[in-house]
Design a protein around this motif. Structure first.
Motif, PDB file in Angstrom:
ATOM      1  N   ILE A 146      22.992 -54.257  -0.403  1.00 20.72           N
ATOM      2  CA  ILE A 146      22.357 -55.396  -1.073  1.00 20.72           C
ATOM      3  C   ILE A 146      23.178 -56.660  -0.840  1.00 20.72           C
ATOM      4  N   GLY A 147      24.494 -56.556  -1.029  1.00 18.32           N
ATOM      5  CA  GLY A 147      25.350 -57.714  -0.815  1.00 18.32           C
ATOM      6  C   GLY A 147      25.290 -58.222   0.604  1.00 18.32           C
ATOM      7  N   ALA A 148      25.302 -57.289   1.569  1.00 21.19           N
ATOM      8  CA  ALA A 148      25.220 -57.699   2.973  1.00 21.19           C
ATOM      9  C   ALA A 148      23.874 -58.350   3.280  1.00 21.19           C
ATOM     10  N   GLY A 149      22.804 -57.828   2.694  1.00 22.86           N
ATOM     11  CA  GLY A 149      21.486 -58.403   2.923  1.00 22.86           C
ATOM     12  C   GLY A 149      21.350 -59.806   2.352  1.00 22.86           C
ATOM     13  N   VAL A 150      21.873 -60.008   1.153  1.00 20.60           N
ATOM     14  CA  VAL A 150      21.816 -61.334   0.536  1.00 20.60           C
ATOM     15  C   VAL A 150      22.606 -62.340   1.370  1.00 20.60           C
ATOM     16  N   ASN A 151      23.801 -61.959   1.782  1.00 20.41           N
ATOM     17  CA  ASN A 151      24.622 -62.869   2.590  1.00 20.41           C
ATOM     18  C   ASN A 151      23.960 -63.191   3.926  1.00 20.41           C
ATOM     19  N   ALA A 152      23.415 -62.161   4.573  1.00 19.61           N
ATOM     20  CA  ALA A 152      22.780 -62.382   5.869  1.00 19.61           C
ATOM     21  C   ALA A 152      21.570 -63.306   5.739  1.00 19.61           C
ATOM     22  N   PHE A 153      20.824 -63.144   4.649  1.00 19.89           N
ATOM     23  CA  PHE A 153      19.622 -63.967   4.480  1.00 19.89           C
ATOM     24  C   PHE A 153      19.971 -65.408   4.126  1.00 19.89           C
ATOM     25  N   LEU A 154      20.905 -65.585   3.211  1.00 19.86           N
ATOM     26  CA  LEU A 154      21.221 -66.939   2.741  1.00 19.86           C
ATOM     27  C   LEU A 154      22.051 -67.725   3.749  1.00 19.86           C
ATOM     28  N   LEU A 155      22.946 -67.026   4.460  1.00 25.66           N
ATOM     29  CA  LEU A 155      23.867 -67.724   5.347  1.00 25.66           C
ATOM     30  C   LEU A 155      23.419 -67.726   6.809  1.00 25.66           C
ATOM     31  N   GLY A 156      22.546 -66.795   7.173  1.00 22.68           N
ATOM     32  CA  GLY A 156      22.122 -66.715   8.565  1.00 22.68           C
ATOM     33  C   GLY A 156      21.162 -67.833   8.934  1.00 22.68           C
ATOM     34  N   ARG A 157      21.142 -68.185  10.202  1.00 24.62           N
ATOM     35  CA  ARG A 157      20.262 -69.267  10.653  1.00 24.62           C
ATOM     36  C   ARG A 157      18.923 -68.763  11.172  1.00 24.62           C
ATOM     37  N   ASP A 158      18.820 -67.452  11.463  1.00 22.54           N
ATOM     38  CA  ASP A 158      17.643 -66.971  12.169  1.00 22.54           C
ATOM     39  C   ASP A 158      16.365 -67.059  11.351  1.00 22.54           C
ATOM     40  N   ARG A 159      16.452 -66.899  10.032  1.00 24.68           N
ATOM     41  CA  ARG A 159      15.221 -66.970   9.242  1.00 24.68           C
ATOM     42  C   ARG A 159      14.716 -68.405   9.151  1.00 24.68           C
ATOM     43  N   ARG A 160      15.587 -69.389   9.378  1.00 23.18           N
ATOM     44  CA  ARG A 160      15.156 -70.793   9.392  1.00 23.18           C
ATOM     45  C   ARG A 160      14.602 -71.195  10.752  1.00 23.18           C
ATOM     46  N   ARG A 161      15.161 -70.603  11.811  1.00 29.11           N
ATOM     47  CA  ARG A 161      14.678 -70.862  13.168  1.00 29.11           C
ATOM     48  C   ARG A 161      14.460 -69.516  13.862  1.00 29.11           C
ATOM     49  N   PRO A 162      13.400 -68.814  13.483  1.00 20.57           N
ATOM     50  CA  PRO A 162      13.179 -67.454  14.004  1.00 20.57           C
ATOM     51  C   PRO A 162      13.080 -67.448  15.527  1.00 20.57           C
ATOM     52  N   PRO A 163      13.887 -66.598  16.196  1.00 18.29           N
ATOM     53  CA  PRO A 163      13.960 -66.671  17.648  1.00 18.29           C
ATOM     54  C   PRO A 163      13.158 -65.628  18.417  1.00 18.29           C
ATOM     55  N   MET A 164      12.522 -64.676  17.713  1.00 15.38           N
ATOM     56  CA  MET A 164      11.959 -63.526  18.416  1.00 15.38           C
ATOM     57  C   MET A 164      10.462 -63.655  18.640  1.00 15.38           C
ATOM     58  N   THR A 165      10.004 -63.030  19.730  1.00 12.81           N
ATOM     59  CA  THR A 165       8.588 -62.943  20.085  1.00 12.81           C
ATOM     60  C   THR A 165       8.227 -61.483  20.311  1.00 12.81           C
ATOM     61  N   LEU A 166       7.080 -61.071  19.773  1.00 14.01           N
ATOM     62  CA  LEU A 166       6.568 -59.717  19.953  1.00 14.01           C
ATOM     63  C   LEU A 166       5.453 -59.726  20.991  1.00 14.01           C
ATOM     64  N   GLN A 167       5.527 -58.756  21.894  1.00 14.81           N
ATOM     65  CA  GLN A 167       4.453 -58.578  22.871  1.00 14.81           C
ATOM     66  C   GLN A 167       3.924 -57.153  22.789  1.00 14.81           C
ATOM     67  N   LEU A 168       2.619 -57.033  22.490  1.00 16.35           N
ATOM     68  CA  LEU A 168       1.930 -55.752  22.500  1.00 16.35           C
ATOM     69  C   LEU A 168       0.974 -55.713  23.683  1.00 16.35           C
ATOM     70  N   PRO A 169       0.762 -54.548  24.279  1.00 22.96           N
ATOM     71  CA  PRO A 169      -0.139 -54.464  25.429  1.00 22.96           C
ATOM     72  C   PRO A 169      -1.529 -55.005  25.105  1.00 22.96           C
ATOM     73  N   GLY A 170      -2.000 -55.905  25.931  1.00 20.71           N
ATOM     74  CA  GLY A 170      -3.360 -56.426  25.783  1.00 20.71           C
ATOM     75  C   GLY A 170      -3.568 -57.400  24.653  1.00 20.71           C
ATOM     76  N   ALA A 171      -2.485 -57.872  24.021  1.00 19.65           N
ATOM     77  CA  ALA A 171      -2.608 -58.789  22.882  1.00 19.65           C
ATOM     78  C   ALA A 171      -1.807 -60.054  23.153  1.00 19.65           C
ATOM     79  N   ALA A 172      -2.170 -61.119  22.431  1.00 23.05           N
ATOM     80  CA  ALA A 172      -1.438 -62.371  22.550  1.00 23.05           C
ATOM     81  C   ALA A 172      -0.059 -62.227  21.912  1.00 23.05           C
ATOM     82  N   PRO A 173       0.959 -62.891  22.457  1.00 26.84           N
ATOM     83  CA  PRO A 173       2.294 -62.803  21.862  1.00 26.84           C
ATOM     84  C   PRO A 173       2.310 -63.339  20.434  1.00 26.84           C
ATOM     85  N   VAL A 174       3.201 -62.768  19.621  1.00 29.98           N
ATOM     86  CA  VAL A 174       3.417 -63.245  18.255  1.00 29.98           C
ATOM     87  C   VAL A 174       4.816 -63.854  18.218  1.00 29.98           C
ATOM     88  N   ASP A 175       4.885 -65.169  18.002  1.00 27.95           N
ATOM     89  CA  ASP A 175       6.154 -65.880  18.038  1.00 27.95           C
ATOM     90  C   ASP A 175       6.725 -66.072  16.630  1.00 27.95           C
TER      91      ASP A 175
END
Length: 321
Positions: free
Chosen positions: A182-211
């Protein structure tokens, strides 16, 4: 029946006394050999050798990391009729795979259940997943790694960051507990930058990417994991009988994130709403990232990557149920 017991002496809830009790019980009905792991990856080496030696059954005593290594060793050459069966005795802090097979959380009781199942011939083939990463970080190549097997979960982004923080704390002597996660999750969420600038894209076969994703959880079973005795279940439909399930999240604030966490821990979990994406029964998926992200398999952090390619493999391994 020839069997090998692969015991991890460093597992959270494993003791030598418990191991000795299990050895006596298993030896009463099996031609048993005992091997203790001595370093990371040792369970994989032992299981691979067991396959080469024509062992009928590999029993693991340890946590999910030990199970993952053993499965990778058993499936070094891929699924097939000559691969030994796998039985799992819980010895870690979470034991997701053992619980998904219906095993008791008590290792002595679980051993008795395994012996009962062997007498009755209760075994089954289960689906597993494979994952290969595209390395990230300074000086990284663009190639994909050799595929690795996972038994219940894979992830990229936020959850791997949490696991990395927990592993760093455990290396300093902290015990693996719910409050540590729980402590690690709270720290990662509050202090991490990725949730503010999400960097990942999902690609499924035959579907449009989800950014715009910062978290991607791939599940082969339900629930995804546990916080103590309480299940965390973002993908309630996940099953050994289907393909993989994916739970992903885009940019969210603190209040929205807490709402979704409560949904995954409800008696009838059903996490939906703004920022949540869910898919069921997938055969394959690919995640890419504009900057290196942590990735994990079965709760073990495996470094950083700029891509993760995941596939479902039906009927991959025979297990004792």
């Amino acid at each position: 029946m020839r069997a090998l017991l692969v015991a991890n002496p460093a597992a959270t809830t494993t003791t030598r006394k418990v191991r000795d009790v299990l050895v006596r019980a298993l030896s009463s009905e099996l031609d048993l050999e005992l091997a203790e792991t001595a370093h990371r990856g040792h369970a994989r080496e032992l299981a691979a050798q067991a396959t080469a030696d024509g062992i009928d059954l590999v029993v693991t005593l340890g946590g999910d990391g030990t199970v993952n290594e053993a499965a990778n060793g058993l499936l070094t050459a891929g699924p097939g009729p000559d691969v030994p069966m796998l039985a799992v005795v819980p010895g870690g802090s979470t034991n997701v795979f053992a619980r998904a097979l219906g095993r008791s959380r008590d290792p002595v009781e679980a051993t008795g259940e395994i012996l009962d199942s062997l007498r009755a011939g209760r075994t089954r083939l289960v689906s597993l997943g494979t994952a290969e990463a595209r390395a990230g970080g300074a000086g990284a190549t663009e190639g994909w790694t050799t595929p690795r097997w996972f038994v219940f979960a894979a992830g990229m982004g936020f959850d791997a960051d949490v696991i990395s923080r927990v592993e760093a704390q455990r290396a300093r002597g902290r015990r693996s507990t719910g409050s540590l996660y729980i402590g690690a999750g709270v720290n990662a969420f509050l202090l991490g930058r990725d949730r503010r600038r999400p960097p990942m894209t999902l690609q499924l076969p035959g579907a449009a990417p989800v950014d715009g994703l910062f978290l991607a959880l791939v599940s082969n079973v339900s629930p995804w994991t546990y916080l103590g005795a309480r299940p965390i279940d973002p993908s309630p439909e996940a099953s050994f009988d289907t393909g993989l399930d994916l739970f992903a999240m885009g940019r969210v604030g603190v209040v929205r994130m807490l709402h979704h966490v409560r949904q995954t821990m409800a008696a009838r979990p059903d996490a939906r709403g703004r920022g949540v994406h869910r898919w069921h029964d997938l055969g394959e998926l690919t995640l890419t990232s504009t900057r290196p992200q942590g990735w994990q398999l079965d709760g073990d952090h495996l470094g950083t990557a700029t891509g993760l390619r995941v596939r479902s493999v039906p009927d991959a391994l025979r297990v004792v149920v």
